[in-house]
Structures are given as C-alpha cells and as structure tokens.
Design a protein around this motif. Structure first.
Motif, short mmCIF file in Angstrom:
data_model
loop_
_atom_site.label_atom_id
_atom_site.label_comp_id
_atom_site.label_asym_id
_atom_site.label_seq_id
_atom_site.Cartn_x
_atom_site.Cartn_y
_atom_site.Cartn_z
N ASP A 53 0.88 -1.15 0.00
CA ASP A 53 0.00 0.00 0.00
C ASP A 53 0.93 1.22 0.00
O ASP A 53 2.13 1.11 0.30
N HIS A 104 -3.71 13.98 3.24
CA HIS A 104 -5.13 13.73 2.97
C HIS A 104 -5.96 14.41 4.07
O HIS A 104 -6.95 15.07 3.79
N LEU A 149 -11.10 6.98 7.18
CA LEU A 149 -10.90 7.16 5.74
C LEU A 149 -9.65 6.44 5.24
O LEU A 149 -9.37 6.41 4.05
N ARG A 150 -8.88 5.89 6.16
CA ARG A 150 -7.65 5.20 5.80
C ARG A 150 -7.94 4.08 4.80
O ARG A 150 -8.75 3.20 5.09
N GLY A 151 -7.32 4.15 3.63
CA GLY A 151 -7.48 3.08 2.63
C GLY A 151 -8.77 3.16 1.83
O GLY A 151 -8.99 2.37 0.92
N ARG A 169 -11.72 7.96 -2.69
CA ARG A 169 -12.07 9.38 -2.55
C ARG A 169 -13.58 9.59 -2.40
O ARG A 169 -14.04 10.30 -1.50
N SER A 218 -14.90 8.25 0.78
CA SER A 218 -14.47 9.14 1.88
C SER A 218 -15.42 10.32 2.03
O SER A 218 -15.86 10.64 3.15
N LYS A 254 -11.32 18.83 -3.02
CA LYS A 254 -10.37 18.25 -2.05
C LYS A 254 -9.14 17.73 -2.78
O LYS A 254 -8.01 17.91 -2.34
N ASN A 255 -9.39 17.08 -3.92
CA ASN A 255 -8.26 16.49 -4.64
C ASN A 255 -7.30 17.57 -5.15
O ASN A 255 -6.08 17.36 -5.15
N TYR A 307 -5.22 18.52 -2.29
CA TYR A 307 -4.30 17.42 -1.97
C TYR A 307 -3.15 17.35 -2.97
O TYR A 307 -1.97 17.28 -2.59
N SER A 331 -2.39 0.39 -4.27
CA SER A 331 -2.95 1.54 -3.55
C SER A 331 -4.31 1.93 -4.10
O SER A 331 -4.58 1.76 -5.28
N ALA A 332 -5.16 2.49 -3.23
CA ALA A 332 -6.47 2.96 -3.67
C ALA A 332 -6.36 4.34 -4.32
O ALA A 332 -7.32 4.83 -4.92
N SER A 333 -5.20 4.95 -4.22
CA SER A 333 -5.08 6.36 -4.65
C SER A 333 -4.87 6.51 -6.15
O SER A 333 -4.04 5.83 -6.75
N LYS A 334 -5.61 7.45 -6.71
CA LYS A 334 -5.44 7.78 -8.14
C LYS A 334 -4.23 8.70 -8.33
O LYS A 334 -3.89 9.06 -9.46
N ASN A 335 -3.64 9.11 -7.23
CA ASN A 335 -2.46 9.99 -7.30
C ASN A 335 -1.16 9.25 -6.99
O ASN A 335 -0.13 9.88 -6.75
C1 BG6 Z 1 -5.79 5.70 0.01
C2 BG6 Z 1 -5.82 6.61 1.21
O1 BG6 Z 1 -4.52 5.19 -0.19
O2 BG6 Z 1 -6.18 6.41 -1.17
C3 BG6 Z 1 -7.17 7.27 1.34
O3 BG6 Z 1 -5.53 5.86 2.37
C4 BG6 Z 1 -7.53 7.98 0.05
O4 BG6 Z 1 -7.13 8.18 2.41
C5 BG6 Z 1 -7.49 6.98 -1.11
O5 BG6 Z 1 -8.83 8.53 0.12
C6 BG6 Z 1 -7.81 7.61 -2.46
O6 BG6 Z 1 -6.82 8.54 -2.79
P1 BG6 Z 1 -6.91 9.61 -3.94
O7 BG6 Z 1 -5.52 10.17 -4.03
O8 BG6 Z 1 -7.29 8.88 -5.21
O9 BG6 Z 1 -7.94 10.60 -3.56
#
Ligand code: BG6
Ligand code: MG
Length: 219
Positions: free
Chosen positions: A8, A20, A43-45, A48, A51, A75-76, A79, A113-117
């Motif tokens: 992760d 975040h 919101l961990r994991g 978006r 959340s 928010k994004n 971030y 990872s769940a994050s698009k960033n």
């Molecule tokens: C996860 C974070 O890795 O990614 C979350 O733990 C976050 O807090 C999620 O909301 C989505 O991230 P992003 O960058 O796509 O908004």
C-alpha cells in the motif's frame, strides 16, 4: 514460497495520510462540516468518493451526487497541490531500506494503492524504480476491502496470492489482503490491523529480517 511483495502507499511508504487529512479539513471547514482526526482514521485506505460520503453522513448533510463529486474534486486539487512538497526525504522510516533490499534480493514488487495519485507520489519520492508493477485507484473499480487491487498486482507480477506478502496500514486493506488469500503485514495499532498475520507498530520495525523470521518456512 514468497516471491513478491505488494505495498500500500499512503501510510506505508510515506505519510500522505497527514496530507489527505489536511485537504479534507480545509474542504470540511469551507462547508462548516465537522472533521477531526478520529473521523479521518475511518478514511484510511478508503476511496475518494467513499471518503466524502463518510464525511457527509457524519455531518448529516444532504448533498446531491453532482455536488459531492465537485467537493471531492476540490479536495483532490488541494491534496495534489500539497504533494509538491514531498521529496525523497519523505519515506516513512524503514520504507526505502526495505524497498532497496527487496531489489537486491530480486523479489518482485508491486504497488497496491487505492489512490489515483499514486504515480505522482512515487515520482516525488523518486520511488518508481522500486516497483515492477503499479496498481492504483485507476487499475480496478472495486476498492478495498475487496481484494481486487492486490489480485491485479499479483497477476501482473505473474504470481499467485500465496506467493505474495502485502504491507498495509488500513483495516480495510488487511481485509482485502486476507480476502484475496495473501499473507498480510499490518502497520499500525492492534485495534486497526491486529487481524494481519503479523503486526508492527511502524515500518521501521517491519524489516525484511523480521518478516522472514516470522514467515520462516515460506522463504
Ligand atoms: C488511500 C488513502 O490510499 O487512497 C485514502 O488511504 C484515500 O485516504 C485513497 O482517500 C484515495 O486517494 P486519492 O488520491 O485517489 O484521492
Ligand atoms: Mg494506507
């Protein structure tokens, strides 16, 4: 036998969890919504859109789907802006050492990872070179606790789940790893990741030596 590792990102490789939090806090303040660190823990994991729904529900706010997307986008933007401050000094203690060792020992390594960033964060850290496969919020549609993101990583690495160890700091992330049949290393407190196969308080403690000792017969 263990042949690969899936990591992760947020809260495992680097502490973007704090960034975040800051971004959600600015957004919530602008809406006069309550948002604190306790709620942030939930919101961990979590993706978006999931959340923003948790924050909306917590505040008993009625918001159209269109407005919710607009708020999540705002928010994004906050971030992503804050990600520019990340440098190669911002690995969580122990993370870069572990990634380096895994390369030296020729393990296969994926991001899950769940994050698009994710790519932006890895670039800021100069960490792209440690990963064979990058699985992120754009790779699958079902987010954790569904196992999809880890199954995606394992498949792309050419490995079976039981050949991989997942590192996760989120309750939903450990659930996802277990649902997929992976071995799970939990980073964080007992009440959050106590259901992992092995838990450490921090990445600094979750060394390859410790993990190999625990899963001894699998190496
Ligand atoms: C996860 C974070 O890795 O990614 C979350 O733990 C976050 O807090 C999620 O909301 C989505 O991230 P992003 O960058 O796509 O908004
Ligand atoms: Mg995380």
């Amino acid at each position: 036998m263990i042949k690969g590792f899936i990591f992760d990102l947020d809260g495992v490789i680097t502490d973007t969890a704090e960034l975040h939090f800051q971004a959600w806090k600015i957004l919530s303040d602008s809406m006069n919504w309550e948002f604190d660190r306790e709620l942030n823990e939930r919101l961990r994991g979590v993706s978006r859109m999931d959340s923003i729904n948790i924050i909306r529900e917590h505040n008993n706010a009625e918001v159209s789907e269109e407005k919710l997307v607009e708020l999540a986008t705002r928010k994004n933007e906050i971030y992503v802006d804050s990600l520019n401050q990340i440098t190669p000094k911002d690995y969580l203690p122990g993370a870069q050492e572990l990634l380096t060792l895994l390369r030296q020992e020729s393990f296969l390594v994926a991001l899950g990872s769940a994050s698009k960033n994710s790519t932006k964060v890895l670039q800021q850290l100069d960490a792209v070179k440690y990963f064979d496969i990058i699985g992120d919020g754009n790779s699958v549609s079902k987010s954790k606790p569904a196992p999809d993101i880890f199954l995606f990583g394992a498949e792309r690495l050419g490995l079976k789940p039981e050949e991989c160890i997942v590192y996760e700091d989120a309750e939903a992330g450990i659930d996802a790893a277990k649902a997929g049949g992976f071995y799970a290393v939990g980073i964080g407190p007992e009440e959050r990741v106590g259901h992992a196969d092995i838990r450490f308080d921090s990445m600094a403690r979750a060394t390859l030596f410790e993990v190999k000792s625990h899963f001894n017969e699998l190496f």
